[in-house]
Scaffold this motif. Structure first.
Motif, PDB file in Angstrom:
ATOM      1  N   PRO A 171      68.075 -11.726 124.077  1.00  0.00           N
ATOM      2  CA  PRO A 171      69.140 -10.823 124.506  1.00  0.00           C
ATOM      3  C   PRO A 171      70.332 -11.576 125.081  1.00  0.00           C
ATOM      4  O   PRO A 171      70.172 -12.587 125.759  1.00  0.00           O
ATOM      5  N   ILE A 172      71.533 -11.102 124.779  1.00  0.00           N
ATOM      6  CA  ILE A 172      72.745 -11.642 125.407  1.00  0.00           C
ATOM      7  C   ILE A 172      72.990 -10.874 126.696  1.00  0.00           C
ATOM      8  O   ILE A 172      72.963  -9.644 126.690  1.00  0.00           O
ATOM      9  N   PRO A 173      73.210 -11.555 127.813  1.00  0.00           N
ATOM     10  CA  PRO A 173      73.448 -10.822 129.053  1.00  0.00           C
ATOM     11  C   PRO A 173      74.789 -10.083 129.022  1.00  0.00           C
ATOM     12  O   PRO A 173      75.839 -10.707 128.963  1.00  0.00           O
ATOM     13  N   VAL A 177      73.533  -6.143 123.358  1.00  0.00           N
ATOM     14  CA  VAL A 177      72.623  -7.069 124.037  1.00  0.00           C
ATOM     15  C   VAL A 177      71.534  -7.537 123.078  1.00  0.00           C
ATOM     16  O   VAL A 177      71.231  -8.729 122.992  1.00  0.00           O
TER      17      VAL A 177
END
Lengths: 217, 310
Positions: A173-175, A165
């Motif tokens: 942040p990447i979900p 993330v």
């Protein structure tokens, strides 16, 4: 004031928890250490700045407000923005990792924090793990804390996916779905030496990591 | 809100209440701890309540509410999907773009009813832009695998699901202002088919359709479920601009597509060694576990209705 946290810290803790849930849908898995109100040291694997936010998101609001993350002063105390984040917004216990230049003994700083009734989030690897290994060797801090305060529960917490993330150097942040598995507390046995204990604690934490090929999820 | 909406809502609540009462009685009479089947049934009923509540709430806000609801469904589905894929550091910008740009843009295009663009935005523009972006980052390790997984994820989770709210925008003569009911028809039929396949499978299931993919999908469940759900769909014709027979035919088609959706989703989960997509509803599966059939049914239903009725 609850558990020594300022209003700002309580509010920012809740805001971060809402945000962390929105991004990661994080869910605590209580595998042997359901919340019981006792003072605890949560020791976890560490690969991302988001790790302690994820652990504190999983705690009850009361426990969250008395829990501080142990973080490196060399990083979090340098620069005004970082200092504001670590000292004002978040609850941290800053320890100096550099042997040569340090002015305060990190052990003493942590033991003082425990003395005021705080729970701690602690990363026994000492730094973020940037290797392919799932978990680095533990430094001796965890043993020293266990020896100094045998009444405090040592709860292993396996943090899953947070390094995907928010890896090192990333801002957004990447979900992705995350979980934190809280295992059974580890206790320092009578007369157990440092190395044996640290190995055992490390194994207890590793045992919580999911088996990638099974139905464990 | 029209009388039909009220009728539909009362009907749904009635069905769910009946299901809850039956499951409650079964759980009360069964030995403790509850057998897994009953546990699973209770979890499903709870998920349906949440689903009906969520959809009803969105309907209160009209088209905008439904578009927002499904944008959220897509977000959750995409998040579950990407969690199970291979991602590398070089994919960060592509992945962020999928969540922060592609998903909102797709639903915005539906909001402004730009059919010409929302039907090709993902399959043409994103199809080309995403691998280009990934290639620019230079990491070629498992490149084809990573790129294909991203394409699949964005198609299934965003493009296909977005065709559910897109139904509202179809200019069907004589159906003005009743677009939401068309959505209700599709969801009720496809979800009903899931439920009825499950029930028929539990009661009469003997012969497995694809034993290597899913032990719970049987021919008895499939045929019984689709037949009964299609009859139900025909009975719901009053929600739609269709005659009962037309509604029944569209229901059969949607249910068959829905079955394929569930089968493909199971194959992906089996490949990745997981039982569920995620843990959205108390450790009882994720968004895609409930939406997999809708993913396959929605675009086909949309295009047939668009072709034949507008």
């Amino acid at each position: 004031m609850r558990g020594g946290a300022s209003l700002l810290q309580i509010v920012s803790g809740s805001v971060l928890a809402v945000f962390a849930r929105a991004v990661t849908g994080v869910r605590p898995i209580w595998a042997g250490s359901a919340p019981n109100g006792r003072q605890r040291i949560y020791f976890a694997n560490h690969a991302s700045h988001g790790d302690f936010i994820l652990v504190s998101t999983c705690l009850t609001p009361v426990e969250r407000s008395r829990t501080a993350a142990v973080a490196g002063a060399d990083y979090w105390d340098s620069g005004r923005v970082r200092r504001f984040i670590s000292r004002r917004l978040l609850r941290t216990v800053l320890v100096e990792r550099n042997w040569v230049e340090r002015t305060a003994d990190p052990m003493q700083v942590m033991i003082d924090a425990l003395g005021t009734g705080q729970s701690l989030i602690f990363f026994p690897e000492g730094t973020r793990n940037m290797t392919e290994e799932p978990l680095l060797r533990f430094r001796s801090g965890l043993y020293n804390l266990a020896a100094a305060r045998p009444d405090v529960e040592l709860v292993p917490c396996w943090i899953e996916n947070m390094s995907r993330v928010l890896p090192k150097g990333a801002l957004l942040p990447i979900p992705l779905l995350c979980r934190v598995v809280f295992g059974e507390p580890v206790r320092l046995d009578e007369g157990e030496d440092r190395k044996t204990f640290l190995d055992r604690a490390r194994q207890a934490l590793l045992a919580l990591a999911p088996q990638r090929d099974g139905d464990s999820r | 809100m029209s009388d039909d909406t009220t009728r539909l809502f009362i009907g749904l609540v009635g069905v769910l209440l009946t299901a809850s009462v039956i499951a409650g009685v079964l759980s009360w009479r069964s030995p403790k701890p509850l057998p897994p089947t009953l546990d699973n049934l209770n979890a499903r009923i709870k998920a349906w309540w949440i689903m009906v509540a969520g959809i009803s709430f969105a309907f209160l806000f009209g088209t905008g509410g439904v578009i927002l609801l499904f944008a959220f469904v897509s977000f959750a589905a995409l998040r579950e999907y990407v969690t199970l894929t291979n991602t590398r550091h070089a994919d960060r910008w592509t992945l962020l773009g999928m969540f922060l740009i592609v998903n909102p843009v797709q639903y915005y295009l539906i909001w402004i009813d730009w059919y010409g663009l929302y039907s090709i935005f993902i399959p043409v523009y994103c199809f080309l832009a995403m691998p280009a972006l990934t290639a620019m980052r230079g990491d070629t390790s498992r490149f084809l695998e990573r790129v294909s997984e991203q394409q699949w994820g964005i198609m299934l989770s965003v493009y296909c699901i977005s065709h559910v709210p897109a139904l509202v925008t179809l200019p069907i003569p004589g159906n003005e202002g009743r677009g939401l009911l068309l959505i209700a028809f599709l969801i009720a039929t496809v979800q009903g088919s899931d439920v009825l396949q499950y029930v028929f499978g539990k009661l009469f299931g003997r012969h497995k359709v694809a034993p290597s993919i899913s032990p719970s999908k049987t021919w008895e469940g499939l045929i019984g479920g689709i037949a009964s759900a299609s009859l139900m769909g025909a009975g719901l014709y009053w929600l739609t601009p269709f005659s009962p027979i037309e509604a029944g035919v569209l229901a059969v088609l949607s249910c068959v597509m829905g079955f394929f959706g569930g089968l493909v989703a199971s194959a992906i989960k089996r490949d990745r060694g997981v039982k569920d997509w995620g843990h959205m509803i108390e450790g009882h599966g994720g968004m895609l576990d409930r939406a997999d059939s809708l993913v396959f049914a929605a675009p086909v239903f949309f295009h047939i209705v668009r072709y034949a009725w507008t």
